[in-house]
Design a protein around this motif. Structure first.
Motif, PDB file in Angstrom:
ATOM      1  N   ARG A 154       0.849  -1.183   0.000  1.00 55.50           N
ATOM      2  CA  ARG A 154       0.000   0.000   0.000  1.00 55.50           C
ATOM      3  C   ARG A 154       0.891   1.243   0.000  1.00 55.50           C
ATOM      4  O   ARG A 154       2.068   1.162   0.360  1.00 55.50           O
ATOM      5  N   PRO A 155       0.344   2.408  -0.387  1.00 58.04           N
ATOM      6  CA  PRO A 155       1.142   3.631  -0.335  1.00 58.04           C
ATOM      7  C   PRO A 155       1.766   3.839   1.044  1.00 58.04           C
ATOM      8  O   PRO A 155       1.091   3.675   2.067  1.00 58.04           O
ATOM      9  N   ASP A 156       3.046   4.172   1.068  1.00 52.63           N
ATOM     10  CA  ASP A 156       3.852   4.455   2.255  1.00 52.63           C
ATOM     11  C   ASP A 156       4.322   3.214   3.000  1.00 52.63           C
ATOM     12  O   ASP A 156       5.074   3.345   3.984  1.00 52.63           O
ATOM     13  N   ASP A 157       3.944   1.993   2.574  1.00 52.10           N
ATOM     14  CA  ASP A 157       4.402   0.786   3.275  1.00 52.10           C
ATOM     15  C   ASP A 157       5.922   0.684   3.267  1.00 52.10           C
ATOM     16  O   ASP A 157       6.537   0.375   4.309  1.00 52.10           O
ATOM     17  N   THR A 176      14.122   6.416   9.385  1.00 56.08           N
ATOM     18  CA  THR A 176      13.850   7.804   9.004  1.00 56.08           C
ATOM     19  C   THR A 176      15.123   8.640   8.893  1.00 56.08           C
ATOM     20  O   THR A 176      15.085   9.766   8.403  1.00 56.08           O
ATOM     21  N   ARG A 200       8.175   3.083   2.688  1.00 58.14           N
ATOM     22  CA  ARG A 200       8.762   4.203   3.405  1.00 58.14           C
ATOM     23  C   ARG A 200       8.717   3.997   4.918  1.00 58.14           C
ATOM     24  O   ARG A 200       9.681   4.252   5.628  1.00 58.14           O
ATOM     25  N   GLU A 201       7.592   3.500   5.401  1.00 59.22           N
ATOM     26  CA  GLU A 201       7.446   3.311   6.844  1.00 59.22           C
ATOM     27  C   GLU A 201       8.284   2.155   7.368  1.00 59.22           C
ATOM     28  O   GLU A 201       8.571   2.081   8.569  1.00 59.22           O
TER      29      GLU A 201
END
Length: 493
Positions: A51-54, A61, A56-57
């Motif tokens: 899913r979107p941002d999976d 960071t 990245r998360e």
């Protein structure tokens, strides 16, 4: 007073590159994985399921303070990065225009990365410039084109088309390079023409070149989805009468949605009467001319001023590798060449400097991978692979044609099939919704990946064959998946 001695911190970070043995171990592991991956890509769902941002998360960071071992990065590649990959190398990837990275192309990419050469000037790596010229001349010969073409490699067809239209604007003679286009009473509105089915890269080039999107004139197509020459002639005549200045026409050899073939020879004749540049978009279809019985597809191209073909689409060359050819390299050079003192060399006038033919200064060694692909398969091997893909497309079209409730929506010219599910009595809106649901269900299952388009407002599914490892079993799988999905979404009687 003596200089104060430098003191290193207690744990000084290592300088220089990593140890060669560490690289060797990681590189061997990566190459072994690539070979296994390409031979067994069917183990993966074709379309990524994240899913979107999976992704990245799942990543830190902030960057690491201290260096990390390469094997840790390879572990994270498998655990975190790979789930976010849609597998264009999968033999059942049938969306958009399928591509594939072949073994010789991957090897060329690896060697080019190791050399890390910059081919901005001939002198900065003579082999980069000269291999590019030789390789592109080989490709020209393979496609059956005549002498007199200058070629260069760009990243994508979008950039190749941008360069071609910049050259067309330059040759039109309005000194846009020097004086610009703003606030000029002496500059008429410049027009570019293409089929209503032409690629959006032409729109972007017109916008980026400052011509204005409304000055891209899309010409209606015939029942075979080919640009209509009489409509082009009428549009250009009307524009000239209204004070516009036609500067370029862009016919296609293999349009994006349906792979229709515009009548290039007729377009060239019309364009010449208006002193227009002709740029042929053969990004997908051009390499089909390597097959002797398909060489007719390039009829008329030798009369054009430029054309683009993408080896990274259907010639088994890893992304990115687009080829721009032109018969007027001087206009291309006039559009872009600029020589600051720090780039002056003693061989300035004796050799080609590729920086002069586009926006880029730095240039990667892209020709190495294409050269290795052409050598590894040869003319006969390339032709046979492309021929097989066209045969598979015809087989799939036959499956659709003889199945009740399904229809072909465009002629099958090369290796793309346009089709849809059409249950009796369904409205156009219902057909669109059903086919969208079929495609989503098929793609979500992960065994096959398809895309869609619209033809004259009709929602249409597309199956594009172009992967070097695609076989008949994969198109049979696609057809089973489609019929199963249609049965599950079919409206109740």
């Amino acid at each position: 007073m003596p200089e104060r001695p430098l003191t290193a911190p207690a744990e000084s970070p290592r300088t220089g590159d990593l140890p060669a043995d560490e690289f060797r171990a990681a590189a061997h592991a990566a190459v072994d994985w690539i070979a296994d991956y390409l031979e067994n890509a069917v183990r993966y769902p074709v379309r990524s399921r994240v899913r979107p941002d999976d992704i990245r998360e799942a990543l830190p960071t902030a960057p690491p303070t201290r260096g990390e071992p390469l094997d840790a990065m390879l572990r994270d590649f498998h655990a975190t990065i790979l789930p976010g990959i849609t597998h264009w190398n999968h033999p059942a990837f049938f969306a958009y225009f399928a591509n594939s990275g072949s073994y010789p192309g991957i090897l060329g990419e690896l060697l080019a990365a190791g050399l890390n050469a910059n081919g901005m000037l001939w002198v900065t790596s003579p082999a980069v410039t000269e291999l590019e010229q030789v390789t592109l001349d080989w490709l020209r010969q393979l496609m059956g084109l005549g002498d007199g073409w200058f070629g260069e490699i760009t990243d994508t067809a979008s950039m190749s088309t941008f360069y071609a239209l910049a050259a067309a604007r330059e040759r039109a003679g309005f000194d846009v390079r020097g004086r610009g286009m703003a606030a000029r009473d002496d500059l008429p509105r410049l027009r570019v023409y293409c089929s209503e089915h032409a690629h959006s890269s032409i729109d972007k080039a017109v916008i980026a070149l400052g011509l204005g999107h409304e000055n891209l004139v899309r010409i209606p197509a015939d029942a075979q989805f080919r640009l209509r020459p009489e409509a082009l002639e009428a549009a250009m005549a009307a524009d000239v009468a209204a004070g516009y200045a036609p500067i370029a026409v862009v016919p296609c050899v293999g349009t994006t949605s349906i792979t229709s073939i515009d009548p290039v020879a007729e377009v060239v004749r019309i364009a010449r009467r208006h002193h227009c540049w002709v740029h042929v978009d053969a990004a997908y279809g051009g390499v089909a001319a390597i097959v002797p019985e398909l060489r007719y597809l390039m009829d008329g191209v030798d009369g054009a001023d430029s054309f683009v073909v993408n080896p990274h689409k259907w010639l088994f060359t890893p992304m990115d590798c687009s080829v721009l050819y032109t018969r007027d390299p001087q206009s291309l050079k006039q559009a872009f060449a600029l020589l600051p003192e720090y780039l002056v060399t003693r061989m300035q006038d004796e050799a080609i400097n590729l920086m002069d033919y586009g926006i880029q200064l730095g240039r990667r060694f892209r020709s190495l991978k294409l050269w290795m692909v052409l050598r590894a398969y040869g003319a006969d091997g390339l032709a046979e692979r492309i021929r097989q893909h066209c045969e598979l497309a015809r087989e799939f079209a036959g499956m659709v044609h003889f199945e009740g409730g399904w229809e072909l929506t465009a002629p099958v010219t090369l290796s793309l099939v346009c089709f849809r599910y059409v249950p009796p009595g369904a409205t156009e809106a219902e057909i669109a919704a059903l086919n969208a649901a079929i495609m989503e269900q098929v793609n979500a299952r992960g065994r096959v990946y398809l895309s869609h388009t619209k033809l004259d407002g009709r929602y249409t599914l597309r199956l594009a064959i172009g992967n070097i490892r695609t076989e008949r079993t994969h198109i049979e799988l696609a057809w089973r998946e489609l019929r199963d999905a249609a049965a599950s979404v079919r409206p109740a009687a």
